[in-house]
Scaffold this motif. Structure first.
Motif, short mmCIF file in Angstrom:
data_model
loop_
_atom_site.label_atom_id
_atom_site.label_comp_id
_atom_site.label_asym_id
_atom_site.label_seq_id
_atom_site.Cartn_x
_atom_site.Cartn_y
_atom_site.Cartn_z
N PRO A 75 0.91 -1.24 -0.12
CA PRO A 75 0.05 -0.10 0.08
C PRO A 75 0.80 1.18 -0.01
N PRO A 76 0.25 2.40 0.02
CA PRO A 76 1.09 3.54 -0.14
C PRO A 76 1.96 3.83 1.00
N ALA A 77 3.22 4.19 0.82
CA ALA A 77 4.39 4.35 1.92
C ALA A 77 3.69 5.57 2.87
N ILE A 78 4.46 5.64 3.87
CA ILE A 78 3.78 6.82 4.82
C ILE A 78 5.19 7.28 5.26
N LEU A 79 5.19 8.77 5.32
CA LEU A 79 6.40 9.48 5.33
C LEU A 79 5.89 9.81 7.26
N THR A 80 6.94 9.65 8.05
CA THR A 80 6.83 9.61 9.35
C THR A 80 7.95 10.49 9.89
N SER A 81 8.08 10.78 11.32
CA SER A 81 9.19 11.41 11.90
C SER A 81 10.55 10.52 11.84
N LYS A 82 10.27 9.41 11.83
CA LYS A 82 11.23 8.43 11.90
C LYS A 82 11.98 7.98 10.51
N GLY A 83 11.25 8.31 9.35
CA GLY A 83 11.45 7.83 8.07
C GLY A 83 10.51 7.52 7.26
N ILE A 84 10.37 6.97 6.11
CA ILE A 84 9.35 6.64 5.05
C ILE A 84 9.29 4.96 5.41
N VAL A 85 8.10 4.75 5.57
CA VAL A 85 7.92 3.31 5.99
C VAL A 85 6.97 2.62 4.95
N LEU A 86 7.59 1.78 4.18
CA LEU A 86 7.41 1.13 3.04
C LEU A 86 6.74 -0.43 3.68
N LEU A 87 5.58 -0.76 3.45
CA LEU A 87 5.17 -2.01 3.55
C LEU A 87 4.77 -2.66 2.32
N TYR A 88 5.49 -3.94 2.57
CA TYR A 88 5.78 -4.65 1.16
C TYR A 88 5.31 -6.15 1.15
N ASN A 89 5.17 -6.84 0.13
CA ASN A 89 5.03 -8.06 0.21
C ASN A 89 6.28 -8.92 -0.24
N GLY A 90 6.57 -9.97 0.59
CA GLY A 90 7.95 -10.79 0.51
C GLY A 90 7.28 -12.16 0.20
N LYS A 91 7.86 -12.82 -0.88
CA LYS A 91 7.56 -14.11 -1.34
C LYS A 91 8.69 -15.00 -0.98
N ASN A 92 8.35 -16.36 -0.15
CA ASN A 92 9.50 -17.23 0.34
C ASN A 92 9.79 -17.98 -0.59
N LYS A 93 11.18 -18.00 -1.03
CA LYS A 93 11.70 -19.25 -1.87
C LYS A 93 11.56 -20.53 -1.54
N SER A 94 11.44 -21.24 -2.32
CA SER A 94 11.33 -22.68 -2.03
C SER A 94 12.75 -23.29 -2.07
N GLY A 95 13.01 -24.24 -1.33
CA GLY A 95 14.36 -25.05 -1.16
C GLY A 95 15.31 -24.23 -0.16
N VAL A 96 16.48 -24.54 -0.30
CA VAL A 96 17.42 -23.93 0.67
C VAL A 96 17.70 -22.57 0.88
N ASP A 97 17.14 -21.71 -0.07
CA ASP A 97 17.54 -20.42 -0.07
C ASP A 97 16.36 -19.66 0.74
N GLY A 98 15.28 -20.37 0.88
CA GLY A 98 14.12 -19.62 1.59
C GLY A 98 14.26 -19.65 3.16
N ASP A 99 13.31 -19.29 3.53
CA ASP A 99 13.34 -19.04 5.30
C ASP A 99 12.26 -20.60 5.51
#
Length: 385
Positions: A272-296
């Protein structure tokens, strides 16, 4: 006998100790710059929007009525207008089989409490016999992100999908129901260099002004984060024509990328739209987890979880940090069943409403749900395990 009793008590205490340690390890805590935790309302609320077979729409391109939201309803944008939360959500018909092979249109839903929604019977943004047909047909209009200027102009960024190249399109409105399409946002930048390169997922920078979330300007320009694999940036002076930021060699400037061994090891896709705050710009994002040994390995392979990143508030290209574990992840049944059974909480819409943050997200590419962050009543994010 006494010895056996003492041994049993000792072993029980050890077991409790280990249980406590495991429970402690599962607790997820957010840094002071992040938003959350977001709490799902009681189970009778979610999902807030589901497919509806009875909604019919006359499609002028097909020349017939179609069940425009009969297969799936997901990936919503959110904004506040006239004291109500409005969602523009992606709706798929039954014209094809599989994700990306049906036609998508954007539906309209409004709510006076942010939880219970009334939906319009017909879509408000969709492919038609207009100037954007070459970019939007037959795949349609997908995955919107929505924001508003301080003077009340609503701007939506969405994926124009012709089943060849996905492109970010932009449209504007004053009432969220009647839209003017302006076409691909990178159409004119660098003589069209990026027009035919796949691009999607735009998160424009906003800020709170007098308890209203509006589009911000930084050093006289509008800023957005965008991208699916990596996070990039772009600037604009008119909200319609955007210029991606480049390296000295003319390549796109990568601000954030997937990390091996983390929940975002496959993709870092803007939310969604990022938010400018006193601590910085917060970007909420979507992370996709990789299959196999490189993922979490703590999270499902190929699942989508929600993360947050922090950028410098006077230089939106300057990355500071990000969460190492997601603050929202697939846990409910409806978040793990549907088109995407690996699990998906795909965040696209967030609205500041009644002094709370309402986060709307797609569930397994099939439904829409909500989670709420109340700054006056802090709660923990989703646990790690």
């Amino acid at each position: 006998m006494r010895t056996i009793v003492f041994v049993n008590i000792f072993l029980c205490l050890i077991g409790l100790s280990f249980c406590g340690a495991a429970q402690q390890d599962s607790i997820n805590r957010l840094p002071n710059w992040a938003f959350g935790g977001f709490v799902r309302p009681k189970s009778t609320i979610n999902p807030v929007i589901s497919p509806k077979a009875t909604s019919l729409f006359y499609d002028s391109l097909l020349g017939k009525n179609i069940g425009w939201e009969s297969n799936d309803t997901f990936n919503p944008a959110a904004v506040v207008i006239n004291g109500k939360v409005v969602l523009l959500y992606r709706a798929e018909d039954k014209s094809g089989i599989g994700i990306g092979f049906r036609t998508s249109r954007l539906g309209y839903a409004e709510s006076s409490d942010g939880l219970h929604f009334q939906r319009s019977k017909t879509p408000v943004l969709y492919p038609a016999n207009d100037s954007q047909k070459q970019y939007e047909w037959p795949g349609g209009c997908e995955d919107p992100r929505l924001a508003v200027t301080s003077n009340g102009t609503y701007v939506v960024f969405y994926t124009q999908w012709n089943r060849d190249v996905p492109r970010l399109g932009v449209a504007t409105s004053k009432d969220l129901k009647h839209w003017t399409k302006h076409g691909p946002i990178f159409e004119d930048a660098y003589n069209g260099k990026f027009l035919n390169i796949p691009h999607k997922s735009a998160s424009i920078v906003t800020q709170l002004v007098n308890n209203k979330q509006v589009i911000a300007k930084i050093k006289g320009k509008y800023w957005m984060y965008w991208g699916e694999l990596h996070v990039y940036a772009a600037i604009s002076t008119n909200l319609v024509d955007w210029q991606p930021l480049l390296n000295a060699d003319g390549t796109l400037k990568e601000l954030m990328s997937p990390r091996k061994g983390y929940f975002d090891s496959e993709l870092t896709e803007c939310g969604p739209p990022a938010i400018l705050t006193s601590k910085g710009i917060v970007l909420l994002y979507n992370g996709k987890n990789k299959s196999g040994v490189d993922g979490d390995r703590r999270f499902n392979e190929n699942s989508y979880c929600a993360g947050q990143a922090l950028f410098q508030n006077d230089d939106p290209t300057a990355f500071i940090t990000r969460l190492d574990v997601p603050f929202l992840r697939p846990r409910e049944t409806f978040e793990k069943s549907g088109q995407y059974v690996n699990g998906t909480v795909f965040i696209e819409g967030m609205a500041y409403f009644h002094h709370k943050w309402f986060l709307y997200y797609g569930c397994a590419d099939s439904r829409v749900a909500v989670a709420v962050y109340n700054p006056a009543k802090l709660a923990l994010p989703d646990p790690i395990y």
